[in-house]
Design a protein around this motif. Sequence first.
Motif, PDB file in Angstrom:
ATOM      1  N   THR A  49       0.821  -1.214   0.000  1.00 26.41           N
ATOM      2  CA  THR A  49       0.000   0.000   0.000  1.00 26.41           C
ATOM      3  C   THR A  49       0.853   1.262   0.000  1.00 26.41           C
ATOM      4  OG1 THR A  49      -0.184  -0.054   2.417  1.00 26.41           O
ATOM      5  CG2 THR A  49      -1.940  -1.135   1.140  1.00 26.41           C
ATOM      6  N   ASP A  50       2.177   1.117  -0.141  1.00 24.00           N
ATOM      7  CA  ASP A  50       3.037   2.297  -0.262  1.00 24.00           C
ATOM      8  C   ASP A  50       2.628   3.111  -1.480  1.00 24.00           C
ATOM      9  OD1 ASP A  50       4.488   1.618   1.961  1.00 24.00           O
ATOM     10  OD2 ASP A  50       6.204   0.816   0.856  1.00 24.00           O
ATOM     11  N   LYS A  51       2.810   4.425  -1.375  1.00 23.03           N
ATOM     12  CA  LYS A  51       2.436   5.324  -2.462  1.00 23.03           C
ATOM     13  C   LYS A  51       3.670   6.117  -2.888  1.00 23.03           C
ATOM     14  CE  LYS A  51      -2.328   5.665  -0.916  1.00 23.03           C
ATOM     15  NZ  LYS A  51      -3.294   6.469  -0.130  1.00 23.03           N
ATOM     16  N   TYR A  52       4.181   5.794  -4.061  1.00 23.81           N
ATOM     17  CA  TYR A  52       5.309   6.527  -4.619  1.00 23.81           C
ATOM     18  C   TYR A  52       4.788   7.849  -5.176  1.00 23.81           C
ATOM     19  CZ  TYR A  52       8.244   2.456  -3.988  1.00 23.81           C
ATOM     20  OH  TYR A  52       8.960   1.427  -3.432  1.00 23.81           O
ATOM     21  N   THR A  53       5.381   8.944  -4.737  1.00 28.43           N
ATOM     22  CA  THR A  53       4.886  10.258  -5.166  1.00 28.43           C
ATOM     23  C   THR A  53       5.045  10.451  -6.668  1.00 28.43           C
ATOM     24  OG1 THR A  53       7.017  11.227  -4.516  1.00 28.43           O
ATOM     25  CG2 THR A  53       5.224  11.330  -2.918  1.00 28.43           C
ATOM     26  N   TRP A  54       6.043   9.810  -7.254  1.00 26.66           N
ATOM     27  CA  TRP A  54       6.224   9.764  -8.709  1.00 26.66           C
ATOM     28  C   TRP A  54       4.903   9.361  -9.366  1.00 26.66           C
ATOM     29  CZ3 TRP A  54      11.373   7.479 -10.814  1.00 26.66           C
ATOM     30  CH2 TRP A  54      11.286   7.150 -12.156  1.00 26.66           C
ATOM     31  N   SER A  55       4.315   8.250  -8.902  1.00 25.40           N
ATOM     32  CA  SER A  55       3.074   7.737  -9.496  1.00 25.40           C
ATOM     33  C   SER A  55       1.866   8.582  -9.126  1.00 25.40           C
ATOM     34  CB  SER A  55       2.847   6.292  -9.045  1.00 25.40           C
ATOM     35  OG  SER A  55       3.887   5.447  -9.485  1.00 25.40           O
ATOM     36  N   GLN A  56       1.847   9.130  -7.903  1.00 23.35           N
ATOM     37  CA  GLN A  56       0.709   9.952  -7.488  1.00 23.35           C
ATOM     38  C   GLN A  56       0.621  11.221  -8.335  1.00 23.35           C
ATOM     39  OE1 GLN A  56      -1.408   8.593  -5.125  1.00 23.35           O
ATOM     40  NE2 GLN A  56       0.032   6.884  -5.262  1.00 23.35           N
ATOM     41  N   GLY A  57       1.781  11.846  -8.602  1.00 27.27           N
ATOM     42  CA  GLY A  57       1.779  13.016  -9.469  1.00 27.27           C
ATOM     43  C   GLY A  57       1.290  12.684 -10.868  1.00 27.27           C
ATOM     44  N   ARG A  58       1.719  11.550 -11.369  1.00 21.15           N
ATOM     45  CA  ARG A  58       1.262  11.121 -12.691  1.00 21.15           C
ATOM     46  C   ARG A  58      -0.256  10.908 -12.716  1.00 21.15           C
ATOM     47  NH1 ARG A  58       5.786   6.661 -14.701  1.00 21.15           N
ATOM     48  NH2 ARG A  58       7.295   8.178 -15.489  1.00 21.15           N
ATOM     49  N   PHE A  59      -0.781  10.324 -11.629  1.00 26.45           N
ATOM     50  CA  PHE A  59      -2.222  10.062 -11.588  1.00 26.45           C
ATOM     51  C   PHE A  59      -3.009  11.364 -11.526  1.00 26.45           C
ATOM     52  CE2 PHE A  59      -6.184   8.452  -9.574  1.00 26.45           C
ATOM     53  CZ  PHE A  59      -6.514   7.510 -10.541  1.00 26.45           C
ATOM     54  N   ALA A  60      -2.491  12.345 -10.802  1.00 26.79           N
ATOM     55  CA  ALA A  60      -3.148  13.656 -10.772  1.00 26.79           C
ATOM     56  C   ALA A  60      -3.184  14.269 -12.169  1.00 26.79           C
ATOM     57  CB  ALA A  60      -2.422  14.584  -9.790  1.00 26.79           C
ATOM     58  N   LEU A 108       5.552   7.353   0.232  1.00 23.68           N
ATOM     59  CA  LEU A 108       4.741   7.581   1.416  1.00 23.68           C
ATOM     60  C   LEU A 108       4.034   6.286   1.799  1.00 23.68           C
ATOM     61  CD1 LEU A 108       2.926  10.795   0.087  1.00 23.68           C
ATOM     62  CD2 LEU A 108       5.005  10.749   1.490  1.00 23.68           C
ATOM     63  N   THR A 109       3.656   6.178   3.066  1.00 27.34           N
ATOM     64  CA  THR A 109       2.761   5.099   3.452  1.00 27.34           C
ATOM     65  C   THR A 109       1.375   5.382   2.887  1.00 27.34           C
ATOM     66  OG1 THR A 109       2.070   6.200   5.483  1.00 27.34           O
ATOM     67  CG2 THR A 109       4.051   4.810   5.615  1.00 27.34           C
ATOM     68  N   ALA A 110       0.477   4.429   3.059  1.00 30.30           N
ATOM     69  CA  ALA A 110      -0.894   4.633   2.574  1.00 30.30           C
ATOM     70  C   ALA A 110      -1.524   5.868   3.193  1.00 30.30           C
ATOM     71  CB  ALA A 110      -1.737   3.403   2.881  1.00 30.30           C
ATOM     72  N   GLU A 111      -1.163   6.135   4.467  1.00 31.39           N
ATOM     73  CA  GLU A 111      -1.735   7.282   5.166  1.00 31.39           C
ATOM     74  C   GLU A 111      -1.035   8.589   4.809  1.00 31.39           C
ATOM     75  OE1 GLU A 111      -2.436   3.499   7.068  1.00 31.39           O
ATOM     76  OE2 GLU A 111      -0.533   4.517   6.627  1.00 31.39           O
ATOM     77  N   GLY A 112       0.151   8.499   4.177  1.00 32.59           N
ATOM     78  CA  GLY A 112       0.851   9.694   3.756  1.00 32.59           C
ATOM     79  C   GLY A 112       2.116   9.999   4.538  1.00 32.59           C
ATOM     80  N   GLU A 113       2.595   9.073   5.347  1.00 37.87           N
ATOM     81  CA  GLU A 113       3.815   9.297   6.109  1.00 37.87           C
ATOM     82  C   GLU A 113       5.040   9.032   5.230  1.00 37.87           C
ATOM     83  OE1 GLU A 113       5.921  10.432   9.481  1.00 37.87           O
ATOM     84  OE2 GLU A 113       3.741  10.412   9.180  1.00 37.87           O
ATOM     85  N   PRO A 114       5.968  10.002   5.098  1.00 34.68           N
ATOM     86  CA  PRO A 114       7.179   9.754   4.294  1.00 34.68           C
ATOM     87  C   PRO A 114       8.024   8.646   4.896  1.00 34.68           C
ATOM     88  CG  PRO A 114       6.860  12.111   4.652  1.00 34.68           C
ATOM     89  CD  PRO A 114       5.881  11.401   5.551  1.00 34.68           C
ATOM     90  N   LYS A 115       8.648   7.856   4.022  1.00 37.04           N
ATOM     91  CA  LYS A 115       9.531   6.774   4.454  1.00 37.04           C
ATOM     92  C   LYS A 115      10.664   6.636   3.453  1.00 37.04           C
ATOM     93  CE  LYS A 115       8.022   2.519   3.727  1.00 37.04           C
ATOM     94  NZ  LYS A 115       7.178   1.301   3.741  1.00 37.04           N
ATOM     95  N   GLU A 116      11.727   5.943   3.848  1.00 36.32           N
ATOM     96  CA  GLU A 116      12.843   5.731   2.930  1.00 36.32           C
ATOM     97  C   GLU A 116      12.475   4.674   1.897  1.00 36.32           C
ATOM     98  OE1 GLU A 116      17.120   6.869   4.806  1.00 36.32           O
ATOM     99  OE2 GLU A 116      16.451   4.811   5.091  1.00 36.32           O
ATOM    100  N   ALA A 117      12.810   4.953   0.658  1.00 39.13           N
ATOM    101  CA  ALA A 117      12.570   3.980  -0.413  1.00 39.13           C
ATOM    102  C   ALA A 117      13.718   2.995  -0.545  1.00 39.13           C
ATOM    103  CB  ALA A 117      12.365   4.703  -1.735  1.00 39.13           C
TER     104      ALA A 117
END
Length: 422
Positions: A49-60, A108-117
């Motif tokens: 359920t991790d959310k890569y911001t790379w992909s989130q920006g693309r989805f937006a 980010l985690t599913a909830e939006g907490e930044p984490k190391e990739a």
Amino acid sequence: MPQTAEGLHEFYRRLVVEDLLQFWTAAIDTRHGGVFTSFNNAGTMLVSTDKYTWSQGRFAWLTARLSEMAGKGLIDADPDELLEQSRRTVEFLLDHAFLPDGHCAFVLTAEGEPKEAFPDSGLDPSIWADSFVIMGLSEFARVAKSLPIAERALDAYDGVRTRIRSGVFRTEPYPFPPEYRPFSVPMGMLNLAQELAHGLRACHHSRAAEVEADADELAAELLASYVEEGNSVTELVPRHPADADSLLARHVNPGHVIECMWFVLHQLRRGADKPSMLRAAAVIKESVRLGWDSDYGGLLRYVDRLGGEPQGALAGGRYEELVRDTWSMKLWWPHSEALYALLLAWELTSDSELLDLYWRVHEYTFATFPNPDATVREWIQIRDRQGRPDDRVVALPVKDPYHILRDAMLIIELTALGGVPS
């Protein structure tokens, strides 16, 4: 196989509306925002359920553009619902992706907490995360006419540009060796400047012309500094003559070049620069020719500048290992980029050879990548040289929502005008 502009238009409209959009709508996180992308290669299981911001920006970016297309009647979907999804994804990024120094967290985690990739990498190991977040914000700002979001995108762009000009920046998951000047950086910055300029212009921002000028300069730089005699492109330009015959200096990334050249064509058509458009189109042709696998069909991931398996002196390192280990893979994104680039280049130059190459790529792509289980609705994106599914991670451990959808959407827009012959 569709053989007319109308046939292609309907073919890609069905691909977007009946398949790809159905898959990705089901992947939206309605609780926390954003979209889940960490699926297995077959698209049958969410493995994280991790959310890569790379992909989130693309989805937006995708959902904002799809909203505009639906509003114009180009696809059958609810424009308000799509724009609302883009807004929710943008809000998720604004709430969670930006670190105190203004850089974007990579994952980010599913909830939006930044984490190391990656181990000991820190939270912001790549300007590409920032870039795709900025592009998502820019497209939402353009479609929604949101000046505040355009301003946020511009602030982040200024930060990325400053890091690049200072030489202090990172590019995970593909860290390039410092002994080389990478094609990917001006390529990425060109697309970033283009998208931001569109958003700023729609919001009547005073800096729109400045960012557009950045894009003009980058397009000219890419043609002048990376395209070799014979219309091939050097992915990593050696800073020292002694490295000129290394594997890194000799290798070519056909998909990268093809994608970049349609960015260049978009920029050049603003000024109707016909000679430069012809040159960019010639680079696309050469990239397809050089990258085409004569044994099994399709575009190889990496090739030597003379074709075939990359050759040259070895020095070690992660990038070199990547090229050596994965050169023969067949990936979804170079093929989807080639589909659009070839049609666009034909539209701008009327060179019939480009159309012949389009049909060759079309036939291979749609015989290879769509999932044989039609209920999944997304492609099996990663394949080996023979076209069989290959479950190795490429770039990020995600099923990418971007390239197929974006290119199919662009083809729908292009073919809405007609003009693609049999």
